[in-house]
Design a protein around this motif. Sequence first.
Motif, PDB file in Angstrom:
ATOM      1  N   ALA A  21       0.824  -1.207   0.000  1.00  0.00           N
ATOM      2  CA  ALA A  21       0.000   0.000   0.000  1.00  0.00           C
ATOM      3  C   ALA A  21       0.858   1.257   0.000  1.00  0.00           C
ATOM      4  CB  ALA A  21      -0.928  -0.012   1.212  1.00  0.00           C
ATOM      5  N   LEU A  22       1.960   1.225   0.738  1.00  0.00           N
ATOM      6  CA  LEU A  22       2.849   2.390   0.771  1.00  0.00           C
ATOM      7  C   LEU A  22       3.570   2.571  -0.557  1.00  0.00           C
ATOM      8  CD1 LEU A  22       4.244   1.965   4.372  1.00  0.00           C
ATOM      9  CD2 LEU A  22       2.931   3.923   3.531  1.00  0.00           C
ATOM     10  N   ASP A  23       4.020   1.479  -1.165  1.00  0.00           N
ATOM     11  CA  ASP A  23       4.659   1.587  -2.480  1.00  0.00           C
ATOM     12  C   ASP A  23       3.692   2.180  -3.502  1.00  0.00           C
ATOM     13  OD1 ASP A  23       7.116   0.616  -1.683  1.00  0.00           O
ATOM     14  OD2 ASP A  23       6.684  -1.452  -2.249  1.00  0.00           O
ATOM     15  N   ALA A  24       2.433   1.770  -3.426  1.00  0.00           N
ATOM     16  CA  ALA A  24       1.429   2.302  -4.356  1.00  0.00           C
ATOM     17  C   ALA A  24       1.223   3.795  -4.130  1.00  0.00           C
ATOM     18  CB  ALA A  24       0.108   1.546  -4.189  1.00  0.00           C
ATOM     19  N   ALA A  25       1.262   4.229  -2.877  1.00  0.00           N
ATOM     20  CA  ALA A  25       1.115   5.650  -2.587  1.00  0.00           C
ATOM     21  C   ALA A  25       2.272   6.449  -3.171  1.00  0.00           C
ATOM     22  CB  ALA A  25       1.026   5.862  -1.075  1.00  0.00           C
ATOM     23  N   PHE A  26       3.502   5.955  -3.013  1.00  0.00           N
ATOM     24  CA  PHE A  26       4.658   6.693  -3.517  1.00  0.00           C
ATOM     25  C   PHE A  26       4.736   6.664  -5.044  1.00  0.00           C
ATOM     26  CE2 PHE A  26       6.097   6.499   0.888  1.00  0.00           C
ATOM     27  CZ  PHE A  26       6.592   7.778   1.034  1.00  0.00           C
ATOM     28  N   GLU A  27       4.138   5.681  -5.674  1.00  0.00           N
ATOM     29  CA  GLU A  27       4.092   5.671  -7.135  1.00  0.00           C
ATOM     30  C   GLU A  27       3.271   6.840  -7.676  1.00  0.00           C
ATOM     31  OE1 GLU A  27       2.648   1.891  -8.375  1.00  0.00           O
ATOM     32  OE2 GLU A  27       4.501   0.816  -7.834  1.00  0.00           O
ATOM     33  N   ARG A  28       2.383   7.381  -6.851  1.00  0.00           N
ATOM     34  CA  ARG A  28       1.543   8.502  -7.272  1.00  0.00           C
ATOM     35  C   ARG A  28       2.153   9.859  -6.921  1.00  0.00           C
ATOM     36  NH1 ARG A  28      -4.533   6.969  -5.434  1.00  0.00           N
ATOM     37  NH2 ARG A  28      -4.902   8.996  -6.440  1.00  0.00           N
ATOM     38  N   ALA A  29       3.335   9.836  -6.339  1.00  0.00           N
ATOM     39  CA  ALA A  29       3.960  11.084  -5.909  1.00  0.00           C
ATOM     40  C   ALA A  29       4.368  11.939  -7.102  1.00  0.00           C
ATOM     41  CB  ALA A  29       5.181  10.786  -5.046  1.00  0.00           C
ATOM     42  N   ALA A  30       4.241  13.242  -6.951  1.00  0.00           N
ATOM     43  CA  ALA A  30       4.748  14.167  -7.959  1.00  0.00           C
ATOM     44  C   ALA A  30       6.263  14.042  -8.030  1.00  0.00           C
ATOM     45  CB  ALA A  30       4.355  15.594  -7.592  1.00  0.00           C
ATOM     46  N   SER A  31       6.807  14.206  -9.209  1.00  0.00           N
ATOM     47  CA  SER A  31       8.247  14.121  -9.362  1.00  0.00           C
ATOM     48  C   SER A  31       8.925  15.221  -8.547  1.00  0.00           C
ATOM     49  CB  SER A  31       8.622  14.284 -10.836  1.00  0.00           C
ATOM     50  OG  SER A  31      10.016  14.201 -11.015  1.00  0.00           O
ATOM     51  N   GLY A  32       9.906  14.818  -7.741  1.00  0.00           N
ATOM     52  CA  GLY A  32      10.613  15.775  -6.921  1.00  0.00           C
ATOM     53  C   GLY A  32       9.835  16.292  -5.730  1.00  0.00           C
ATOM     54  N   VAL A  33       8.844  15.536  -5.268  1.00  0.00           N
ATOM     55  CA  VAL A  33       8.037  15.986  -4.140  1.00  0.00           C
ATOM     56  C   VAL A  33       8.930  16.316  -2.944  1.00  0.00           C
ATOM     57  CG1 VAL A  33       7.619  13.603  -3.374  1.00  0.00           C
ATOM     58  CG2 VAL A  33       6.111  15.430  -2.592  1.00  0.00           C
ATOM     59  N   ARG A  34       8.634  17.433  -2.275  1.00  0.00           N
ATOM     60  CA  ARG A  34       9.369  17.853  -1.086  1.00  0.00           C
ATOM     61  C   ARG A  34       8.716  17.181   0.121  1.00  0.00           C
ATOM     62  NH1 ARG A  34       8.983  21.449   3.100  1.00  0.00           N
ATOM     63  NH2 ARG A  34      10.836  22.658   3.631  1.00  0.00           N
ATOM     64  N   ILE A  35       9.482  16.391   0.867  1.00  0.00           N
ATOM     65  CA  ILE A  35       8.924  15.685   2.007  1.00  0.00           C
ATOM     66  C   ILE A  35       9.777  15.925   3.245  1.00  0.00           C
ATOM     67  CG2 ILE A  35      10.115  13.537   1.347  1.00  0.00           C
ATOM     68  CD1 ILE A  35       7.670  12.034   2.561  1.00  0.00           C
ATOM     69  N   PHE A  36       9.122  16.237   4.355  1.00  0.00           N
ATOM     70  CA  PHE A  36       9.861  16.365   5.601  1.00  0.00           C
ATOM     71  C   PHE A  36       9.020  15.830   6.752  1.00  0.00           C
ATOM     72  CE2 PHE A  36       7.315  20.136   6.092  1.00  0.00           C
ATOM     73  CZ  PHE A  36       7.284  20.406   7.449  1.00  0.00           C
ATOM     74  N   PHE A  37       9.705  15.461   7.825  1.00  0.00           N
ATOM     75  CA  PHE A  37       9.065  14.882   9.002  1.00  0.00           C
ATOM     76  C   PHE A  37       9.327  15.786  10.198  1.00  0.00           C
ATOM     77  CE2 PHE A  37       9.687  11.441   6.084  1.00  0.00           C
ATOM     78  CZ  PHE A  37       8.604  10.595   6.271  1.00  0.00           C
ATOM     79  N   ARG A  38       8.275  15.990  10.999  1.00  0.00           N
ATOM     80  CA  ARG A  38       8.364  16.840  12.181  1.00  0.00           C
ATOM     81  C   ARG A  38       7.809  16.096  13.388  1.00  0.00           C
ATOM     82  NH1 ARG A  38       4.224  21.396  12.305  1.00  0.00           N
ATOM     83  NH2 ARG A  38       3.322  20.177  13.999  1.00  0.00           N
ATOM     84  N   ALA A  39       8.633  15.908  14.408  1.00  0.00           N
ATOM     85  CA  ALA A  39       8.207  15.266  15.651  1.00  0.00           C
ATOM     86  C   ALA A  39       7.931  16.334  16.691  1.00  0.00           C
ATOM     87  CB  ALA A  39       9.281  14.302  16.149  1.00  0.00           C
TER      88      ALA A  39
END
Length: 257
Positions: A21-39
């Motif tokens: 399911a996660l691989d399928a989600a990332f296949e739909r990502a825009a090229s060069g998507v900016r991703i960051f994580f905040r705790a």
Amino acid sequence: MIIRPGVSPIWSEPFPDMAAALDAAFERAASGVRIFFRADDVAVPSAGFRRMVEIFRTHEVPLEMAVTPAWLRKDRALGLMRLCPETELFRFHQHGWRHVSHQVSGKKGEFGADRTEADKRKDLVRGAEKLSGVLGSRFERRFTPPWNRFDAVTAALLRELEYLCVSRSEGEERKVPLPQGLPDHFVNVDLHTRNESDSAQSRRALFAELVEALESGHCGVMLHHQRMNGAAFEFLDALLAALVRSGSRAVRFADMD
């Protein structure tokens, strides 16, 4: 007082077919998507905190950590920095002052309209001074408000006090625009403070958030390690693994710069 919230029903059981399911989600990502994580709500080098940062270290994914100043002591700060020595991966910034709502009505907020400008300024200043004093050069002058919101007076104060940027929830920019020169690195995926009562419904909602964010080109993921159990840590591990597997076409790791 440090908040010790419960675990959302979404983590009552492992996700079925999680990796696929996660691989399928990332296949739909825009090229060069900016991703960051905040705790958020960082202050204590607990076992949960340690497990969270080990997952990020394993996958070599950067993590922005919002530290609540009033909860921090010198020994806790030293513990956080011992667990997170890699400055290229782990960065500390300010999460309000003591994570207490002062709103008389409406949604919770530590820096909302029901406080005076002087009180808000005082908490901003002493929060930054506390973090600078105990974290030294590891403290970066960035600001995440508790509950992801603040009012226009606070926005002006943050610019005046020379904060470099903020991180709120998606949509807050429309409610409270920021002064020029104060960017907002917003979050639009919430892993742990979820309100759905049904785990299956919550899973669907989470994946819908993730896909929408990835397709938009900006994916800011909010974590709360105090709300994580074994299933939540397994999902985080699988999420970062899928992110890394997606390769450079889909992902551009980002921080709050």
